[in-house]
Design an enzyme around this catalytic site. Structure first.
Site, PDB file in Angstrom:
ATOM      1  N   MET A  73      -4.116   8.320  -6.327  1.00  0.00           N
ATOM      2  CA  MET A  73      -4.522   9.682  -6.587  1.00  0.00           C
ATOM      3  C   MET A  73      -3.464  10.627  -6.039  1.00  0.00           C
ATOM      4  O   MET A  73      -3.511  11.003  -4.892  1.00  0.00           O
ATOM      5  CB  MET A  73      -5.864   9.970  -5.925  1.00  0.00           C
ATOM      6  CG  MET A  73      -6.351  11.374  -6.197  1.00  0.00           C
ATOM      7  SD  MET A  73      -7.760  11.833  -5.220  1.00  0.00           S
ATOM      8  CE  MET A  73      -6.956  12.527  -3.795  1.00  0.00           C
ATOM      9  N   PRO A  74      -2.495  10.977  -6.831  1.00  0.00           N
ATOM     10  CA  PRO A  74      -1.504  11.941  -6.354  1.00  0.00           C
ATOM     11  C   PRO A  74      -2.116  13.329  -6.152  1.00  0.00           C
ATOM     12  O   PRO A  74      -3.039  13.717  -6.861  1.00  0.00           O
ATOM     13  CB  PRO A  74      -0.488  11.985  -7.496  1.00  0.00           C
ATOM     14  CG  PRO A  74      -0.707  10.749  -8.265  1.00  0.00           C
ATOM     15  CD  PRO A  74      -2.155  10.430  -8.127  1.00  0.00           C
ATOM     16  N   PHE A  75      -1.587  14.023  -5.176  1.00  0.00           N
ATOM     17  CA  PHE A  75      -1.936  15.424  -4.959  1.00  0.00           C
ATOM     18  C   PHE A  75      -0.637  16.202  -5.089  1.00  0.00           C
ATOM     19  O   PHE A  75       0.349  15.885  -4.422  1.00  0.00           O
ATOM     20  CB  PHE A  75      -2.563  15.640  -3.584  1.00  0.00           C
ATOM     21  CG  PHE A  75      -2.827  17.091  -3.278  1.00  0.00           C
ATOM     22  CD1 PHE A  75      -3.703  17.824  -4.058  1.00  0.00           C
ATOM     23  CD2 PHE A  75      -2.183  17.714  -2.233  1.00  0.00           C
ATOM     24  CE1 PHE A  75      -3.934  19.169  -3.792  1.00  0.00           C
ATOM     25  CE2 PHE A  75      -2.415  19.055  -1.953  1.00  0.00           C
ATOM     26  CZ  PHE A  75      -3.286  19.775  -2.736  1.00  0.00           C
TER      27      PHE A  75
END
Length: 127
Positions: A1-3
């Site tokens: 889950m990239p931010f």
């Protein structure tokens, strides 16, 4: 889950900001195998007095259209994937919304999987 955090100069129109987010997301999907709906991004706009950068650092001529991109991801990608991500982001943003390649600055922050939480009070590990 990239931010993803994106910082730009103020007064860019909504379609420009949307194209930035979409171009980065497409690159993440293509190179990091991120699911298409796994998107967590924020864009901040800064006036001249709060946006600083080296206009000629490392011999690269940057303009006030500089786009600062900080991606926080798990530390599960190899060097080839990272280079592919950088190249794909630059390519995507050059195509739409037309950002000069010299005006794309990317910082990748890698964290351990156990450092993610999804708001339910229980740590769930991202891929």
């Amino acid at each position: 889950m990239p931010f993803t955090r994106i910082a730009i100069r103020a007064d860019k129109p909504a379609p420009y900001r949307k194209a930035l987010a979409q171009g980065i997301q497409r690159a993440l999907v293509a190179t990091f195998n991120v699911p298409e709906d796994d998107i967590f991004m924020s864009i901040t706009e800064h006036d001249e007095g709060s946006f600083f950068y080296g206009k000629h650092y490392l011999g690269i001529e940057r303009s006030d259209d500089l786009v600062l991109i900080q991606l926080t991801v798990t530390n599960s990608r190899n060097e080839a994937q990272k280079k592919a991500l950088y190249a794909q982001i630059v390519e995507n943003l050059a195509n739409d919304p037309g950002v000069r390649r010299e005006d794309v600055f990317i910082n990748l922050v890698e964290v351990l999987k156990e450092n993610w939480s999804f708001g339910n009070g229980i740590a769930q590990y991202a891929t």
